[in-house]
Motif scaffolding. Structure first.
Motif, PDB file in Angstrom:
ATOM      1  N   GLU A  75       0.834  -1.211   0.000  1.00  0.00           N
ATOM      2  CA  GLU A  75       0.000   0.000   0.000  1.00  0.00           C
ATOM      3  C   GLU A  75       0.864   1.254   0.000  1.00  0.00           C
ATOM      4  O   GLU A  75       0.552   2.232  -0.698  1.00  0.00           O
ATOM      5  N   ASN A  76       1.934   1.242   0.761  1.00  0.00           N
ATOM      6  CA  ASN A  76       2.849   2.390   0.788  1.00  0.00           C
ATOM      7  C   ASN A  76       3.503   2.607  -0.572  1.00  0.00           C
ATOM      8  O   ASN A  76       3.664   3.745  -1.018  1.00  0.00           O
ATOM      9  N   LEU A  77       3.863   1.516  -1.227  1.00  0.00           N
ATOM     10  CA  LEU A  77       4.482   1.645  -2.543  1.00  0.00           C
ATOM     11  C   LEU A  77       3.501   2.232  -3.557  1.00  0.00           C
ATOM     12  O   LEU A  77       3.870   3.107  -4.350  1.00  0.00           O
ATOM     13  N   ARG A  78       2.264   1.772  -3.523  1.00  0.00           N
ATOM     14  CA  ARG A  78       1.282   2.296  -4.467  1.00  0.00           C
ATOM     15  C   ARG A  78       0.988   3.774  -4.195  1.00  0.00           C
ATOM     16  O   ARG A  78       0.760   4.558  -5.123  1.00  0.00           O
ATOM     17  N   LYS A  79       1.032   4.160  -2.933  1.00  0.00           N
ATOM     18  CA  LYS A  79       0.791   5.560  -2.572  1.00  0.00           C
ATOM     19  C   LYS A  79       1.931   6.455  -3.041  1.00  0.00           C
ATOM     20  O   LYS A  79       1.700   7.528  -3.623  1.00  0.00           O
ATOM     21  N   HIS A  80       3.171   6.032  -2.779  1.00  0.00           N
ATOM     22  CA  HIS A  80       4.330   6.884  -3.055  1.00  0.00           C
ATOM     23  C   HIS A  80       4.853   6.743  -4.480  1.00  0.00           C
ATOM     24  O   HIS A  80       5.611   7.596  -4.943  1.00  0.00           O
TER      25      HIS A  80
ATOM     26  N   MET B 118       9.630  -7.217   1.233  1.00  0.00           N
ATOM     27  CA  MET B 118       9.845  -6.005   0.441  1.00  0.00           C
ATOM     28  C   MET B 118       9.891  -6.339  -1.045  1.00  0.00           C
ATOM     29  O   MET B 118       9.227  -5.692  -1.871  1.00  0.00           O
ATOM     30  N   LEU B 119      10.659  -7.336  -1.398  1.00  0.00           N
ATOM     31  CA  LEU B 119      10.762  -7.747  -2.799  1.00  0.00           C
ATOM     32  C   LEU B 119       9.408  -8.212  -3.320  1.00  0.00           C
ATOM     33  O   LEU B 119       9.017  -7.889  -4.450  1.00  0.00           O
ATOM     34  N   ASP B 120       8.683  -8.964  -2.513  1.00  0.00           N
ATOM     35  CA  ASP B 120       7.380  -9.464  -2.933  1.00  0.00           C
ATOM     36  C   ASP B 120       6.432  -8.306  -3.261  1.00  0.00           C
ATOM     37  O   ASP B 120       5.696  -8.344  -4.256  1.00  0.00           O
ATOM     38  N   ALA B 121       6.453  -7.267  -2.428  1.00  0.00           N
ATOM     39  CA  ALA B 121       5.589  -6.111  -2.659  1.00  0.00           C
ATOM     40  C   ALA B 121       5.999  -5.368  -3.929  1.00  0.00           C
ATOM     41  O   ALA B 121       5.144  -4.922  -4.699  1.00  0.00           O
ATOM     42  N   VAL B 122       7.299  -5.250  -4.159  1.00  0.00           N
ATOM     43  CA  VAL B 122       7.775  -4.572  -5.365  1.00  0.00           C
ATOM     44  C   VAL B 122       7.319  -5.317  -6.610  1.00  0.00           C
ATOM     45  O   VAL B 122       6.885  -4.713  -7.599  1.00  0.00           O
ATOM     46  N   LEU B 123       7.391  -6.637  -6.597  1.00  0.00           N
ATOM     47  CA  LEU B 123       6.959  -7.423  -7.758  1.00  0.00           C
ATOM     48  C   LEU B 123       5.487  -7.181  -8.079  1.00  0.00           C
ATOM     49  O   LEU B 123       5.069  -7.273  -9.241  1.00  0.00           O
TER      50      LEU B 123
END
Length: 349
Positions: free
Chosen positions: A220-225, A241-246
């Motif tokens: 969610e933080n990645l999609r926001k920023h 972290m890697l999983d979220a980036v993928l």
């Protein structure tokens, strides 16, 4: 005769290393008055770098990897800066500053170095006498961490102006540089770190966005920023972290595999679930080790040193004093407690 403390590797850890168990400090002596064999030098260590990759060297020597295992009950090694205090070698003069290369510089206050070891492990680097930069920069921003950032982003990331770059462990030795280099290349730069204080620091050095990965859901933080997705990810953490980036990465994005510090001290690595996206999104995922690219060193030093001298690039260091504190300093890095490049200041010039 001078006393000399040394940092020894004494036991292979299964999870996080412990000072006094897996690393110990002893004391020996070095005779500064004895005649040196031809080619030998005696050096006095000034600065020591401790870095996450060292955890991987704390293994059984029979297990091969990109960096050599530490020898049990022998001095540890890494990036160092030292000064020559005695020499019987025409390539090293008394007073010369010498850089101990990655995995080679001896963690000893004073060390007698053979001609053979000096030739492959120590390079004369008197630049700080002229440019006024701190000696600590020469085990960090102008050494392995800095070259990792510069080479990785430029040569593997292949950045294009306007793209989004995401950097994990962004307040560390490598990450803070990746972000600044990215901004200079015209990228939109987002970073994450493990404290609000580190997040604020990232904003002061030009990051467009930053977040504390401990607060809230990472994806969610990645999609926001990163509202336009992620085009380049400089990977230093791994795991969740890697999983979220993928999940957030764009089609044809690039992942620069530099490290996975979240996995180094686990007895069993965390699973990754979004690997199918590497195919579906045509993601290019390249792992690299900077020691394979030492031919890049001259170019790197020539281009980055002026950026530091004129203040275009900022570099935060976390310095502890005394070689006896080296084990604790390394553990701080592995636990993410450092704020900036962790350096051990051993002695003044």
């Amino acid at each position: 005769m001078v006393s000399s403390k040394r940092v020894l590797f004494t036991k292979i850890p299964e999870t996080f290393p412990v000072a006094g168990e897996h690393m110990k400090v002893d004391q020996t002596t070095v005779d500064l008055d004895a005649e040196l064999p031809k080619g030998d030098i005696i050096i006095k260590t000034l600065e020591i770098s401790v870095d996450p990759y060292m955890r991987g060297r704390m293994r059984d020597a029979s297990i091969k990897s990109y960096a050599p295992a530490f020898d049990l009950n022998e001095p540890m090694t890494g990036d160092t800066m030292a000064v020559v205090v005695k020499s019987n070698n025409p390539d090293y003069k008394v007073g010369d500053l010498v850089y101990g290369r990655t995995a080679c510089g001896l963690f000893e206050e004073y060390a007698q170095v053979s001609a053979e070891y000096a030739k492959r492990s120590y390079v004369v680097r008197n630049d700080p006498k002229e440019n006024g930069l701190p000696l600590s920069h020469y085990v960090g921003v102008l050494a392995m961490p800095g070259m990792t950032a510069y080479y990785g982003l430029r040569e593997i990331g292949k950045p294009k102006k306007g793209e989004t770059l995401y950097v994990s462990a962004a307040a560390g030795a490598v990450g803070q540089l990746v972000g600044q280099f990215g901004k200079a290349m015209g990228l939109y730069v987002v970073g994450s770190a493990g404290s609000d204080e580190k997040v604020e620091y990232l904003k002061t050095i030009g990051f467009d966005g930053a977040f504390n990965y401990k607060n809230g859901d990472i994806e969610e933080n990645l999609r926001k920023h990163c509202p336009n997705g992620i085009d380049i990810y400089f990977e230093g953490v791994g795991g969740k972290m890697l999983d979220a980036v993928l999940a957030v990465a764009n089609n044809f994005s690039r992942i620069i595999g530099c490290g996975m510090v979240s996995q180094y001290n686990l007895s069993k690595p965390e699973p990754i679930y979004n690997t199918l996206n590497i195919i579906a999104k045509r993601i290019k995922f390249d792992g690299f080790v900077i020691m394979d690219h030492m031919d890049y060193e001259e170019k790197f030093l020539k281009e980055v040193t002026p950026l530091l001298v004129n203040g275009q690039v900022k570099y935060k260091e976390d310095i502890v004093n005394g070689i006896e504190n080296t084990p604790d300093a390394l553990i701080r890095v592995l636990r993410g407690k450092n704020f900036g490049k962790q350096v051990v200041h051993v002695a003044d010039l």
